[in-house]
Motif scaffolding. Structure first.
Motif, short mmCIF file in Angstrom:
data_model
loop_
_atom_site.label_atom_id
_atom_site.label_comp_id
_atom_site.label_asym_id
_atom_site.label_seq_id
_atom_site.Cartn_x
_atom_site.Cartn_y
_atom_site.Cartn_z
N UNK A 196 -2.10 2.19 -7.34
CA UNK A 196 -3.31 1.78 -8.21
C UNK A 196 -3.86 3.22 -8.52
N UNK A 197 -4.98 3.32 -9.33
CA UNK A 197 -5.56 4.47 -9.54
C UNK A 197 -5.94 5.31 -8.42
N UNK A 214 7.94 14.59 -1.38
CA UNK A 214 8.83 14.59 -0.31
C UNK A 214 10.14 14.28 -0.80
N UNK A 215 10.47 12.93 -1.45
CA UNK A 215 11.61 12.37 -1.98
C UNK A 215 12.33 13.33 -2.97
N UNK A 216 11.49 14.14 -3.72
CA UNK A 216 12.28 14.79 -4.79
C UNK A 216 12.35 13.94 -6.05
N UNK A 217 11.74 12.90 -6.33
CA UNK A 217 12.42 12.13 -7.70
C UNK A 217 11.30 11.19 -7.67
N UNK A 218 11.10 10.76 -8.89
CA UNK A 218 9.98 9.42 -9.36
C UNK A 218 10.77 8.20 -9.21
N UNK A 222 0.83 -1.16 0.07
CA UNK A 222 -0.06 0.02 -0.07
C UNK A 222 1.02 1.29 0.02
N UNK A 223 0.45 2.19 -0.68
CA UNK A 223 1.14 3.67 -0.64
C UNK A 223 0.88 4.21 0.74
N UNK A 224 1.83 4.50 1.45
CA UNK A 224 1.67 4.93 2.81
C UNK A 224 0.68 6.05 3.20
N UNK A 235 0.56 8.99 -3.60
CA UNK A 235 1.75 8.82 -4.39
C UNK A 235 2.37 10.03 -4.76
N UNK A 236 1.72 10.99 -5.12
CA UNK A 236 2.12 12.58 -5.32
C UNK A 236 2.74 13.17 -4.12
N UNK A 237 2.32 12.77 -2.75
CA UNK A 237 2.95 13.29 -1.83
C UNK A 237 4.42 12.52 -1.53
#
Length: 517
Positions: A351-352, A364-368, A322-324, A358-360
């Motif tokens: 997931x959609x 935070x980490x500054x990269x994808x 899960x995305x946290x 996911x954007x958060x």
């Protein structure tokens, strides 16, 4: 690179460090240990997995070697947010203080109060505790804080997430103002900054990495799942585990119920997995962690309670099932791998429905993270929702338990009750057979009413015997109404009920009023 021999530690402590196999200090250790040995307050900011535990454990052992603890009055206090992290700190003290006469005690929930009280009565130099259990002992009168010379707060930002900040403020006020404080955190939210300004005295700020940055030794990968269906996510997770060929790995879920479901699913499909979360018994949690550390357990499915405090260098992979909910938790989750200079690989299933979270994380980490492609056919099964019973059907092989069910809505004022739904997984070509069309509805015959039963006439009462006929008839008395029960009134000719008392006049209405002649 800084050697431990250059930090000013005592020979006994250096020997204990050498016995563990470490010779070079990490950046947070190299900068924090000399400051702590000098007696100054420390505000340490470093990402997880950089050796913060040894950064306060080693100088604490050196400074406590002179002196002796009194009963119920610890000389040093270490506060940790979770039981697992507190246990890890205790293991670190046991490892580095083996050449000294220092004693320590671990105060965590799920363990008998009696055993902990016995250790406190004997006197301990270092007390390692979670905030709740520490305050419990203090309120019972089994613990005094007046002798605390050193106070360590570890993973302070996690304390904030778990709602422990009021307890931390109370603990600070119970300890003497003239003490040395070592404050460590991976991130510095405004609430933590306010706490440090209030209770730390001219602290030396040591920041070895930008807050909320990830370890460069960790390879971060992204897996996009086209459906939010739990079965599709579990299918992708199994494909990743099979493709990665993991040695030991941790799967993180947001909810405790999801932890159990994913662990059971992996077990059913032949993977060596076990769950760990806050609702499990403490004995079971400790055994599961011990098996994972020893290598007897390959996959650990965990909630965020285990995202902090697991120091297992051999973890090769981390899976974000899960995305946290909180972006900071992503940094701590992936920090379970790539520890002590090792490399690690992490995956995040998106997931959609996870776009906002996911954007958060990306912000935070500054990269994808790079995207990992999986050649999977997610259309083999379609989730069809039916209204009806909460449980229907047999055991689902993928879920590992009886059919999933929607969560029961919370009861309360102003909350509607939703009808329970059951998810049944069926092939796509079979969905058309389940759908009820108007033509099928017209072909169904109308339901016929069941004819009413004819009541049988009551049998005539038997004729009285000669003895019964000779008995004198009893005086008829009016039937007393049962208290609280409304008597049934007769109906008028037009089949309407009589309103009021009808022909029955209560006795109290027939009485003359007081004073009337």
């Amino acid at each position: 690179m800084t050697e431990f021999t250059d930090l000013g530690l005592s020979p006994t402590t250096l020997q204990a460090v050498a016995d563990t196999g470490y010779t070079t200090a990490t950046p947070i250790q190299a900068q924090a240990i000399p400051v702590a040995l000098a007696g100054q307050d420390v505000l340490g900011i470093a990402q997880t997995g950089t050796g913060k535990t040894a950064a306060f454990t080693l100088p604490l052992i050196d400074r406590l070697q002179s002196g002796r603890a009194k009963a119920r009055m610890p000389r040093a206090l270490v506060i940790a947010p979770t039981r697992e992290l507190a246990d890890q700190v205790a293991a670190s003290f046991e490892k580095y203080a083996k050449g000294t006469k220092l004693s320590w005690a671990l105060l965590i929930g799920g363990v008998s109060f009696g055993d902990q009280e016995k250790k406190l009565d004997r006197g301990v130099d270092v007390l390692i505790a979670t905030p709740g259990r520490l305050l419990d002992h203090f309120e019972r009168g089994k613990l005094l804080m007046t002798g605390v010379q050193f106070l360590v707060v570890d993973e302070a930002d996690r304390m904030l997430d778990m709602g422990f900040i009021p307890d931390i403020e109370r603990i600070f006020k119970m300890t003497p103002p003239k003490k040395q404080t070592l404050f460590f955190s991976a991130t510095m939210p405004p609430e933590i900054t306010r706490l440090t300004k209030q209770f730390l005295r001219d602290p030396v700020r040591i920041e070895v990495a930008r807050p909320a940055t990830t370890n460069a030794n960790i390879t971060q990968l992204l897996v996009k799942v086209p459906s939010s269906d739990p079965k599709a996510k579990r299918l992708a997770l199994r494909a990743l585990i099979e493709k990665a060929g993991i040695e030991t790995g941790i799967v993180f879920c947001n909810r405790k119920t999801e932890v159990d479901i994913v662990a059971k699913s992996l077990k059913v499909h032949g993977y060596d997995a076990a769950p760990i979360h806050g609702d499990l018994d403490q004995t079971q949690r400790m055994k599961t962690l011990a098996d994972f550390r020893s290598g007897a357990l390959k996959i650990l499915v965990a909630s965020d309670v285990a995202a902090r405090g697991l120091d297992i260098p051999a973890v090769s992979h981390v899976f974000n099932y899960d995305v946290p909910h909180h972006a900071d938790d992503y940094v701590h989750r992936i920090g379970r791998t790539g520890r002590a200079g090792r490399t690690g690989i992490t995956y995040m299933l998106v997931t959609p429905a996870d776009d906002k979270g996911f954007d958060k994380v990306i912000k935070l980490i500054g990269s994808t993270p790079d995207e990992e492609k999986l050649d999977l056919d997610y259309s083999n099964a379609v989730t069809v929702k039916r209204e009806g019973d909460r449980k229907r059907g047999g055991r689902d092989r993928d879920r590992g338990e009886r059919g999933e069910r929607s969560e029961r809505p919370a009861r309360g004022r102003g909350r509607g009750r939703e009808r329970a739904e059951e998810t049944v997984e069926a092939p796509a070509e079979a969905v058309a057979e389940i759908v009820d069309t108007p033509a099928m509805a017209e072909e169904r015959p109308a339901r016929e009413r069941r004819p009413r039963r004819e009541r049988e006439p009551k049998a005539a009462a038997p004729a009285p015997t000669a003895v019964e006929a000779e008995r004198p008839a009893r005086a008829e008395r009016p039937e007393r109404p049962v208290r609280g029960v409304q008597p049934v009134r007769d109906r008028d000719d037009d089949d309407r009920r009589v309103v009021g008392f009808g022909s029955d006049v209560p006795a109290f209405l027939a009485r003359p009023p007081r004073g009337a002649k």
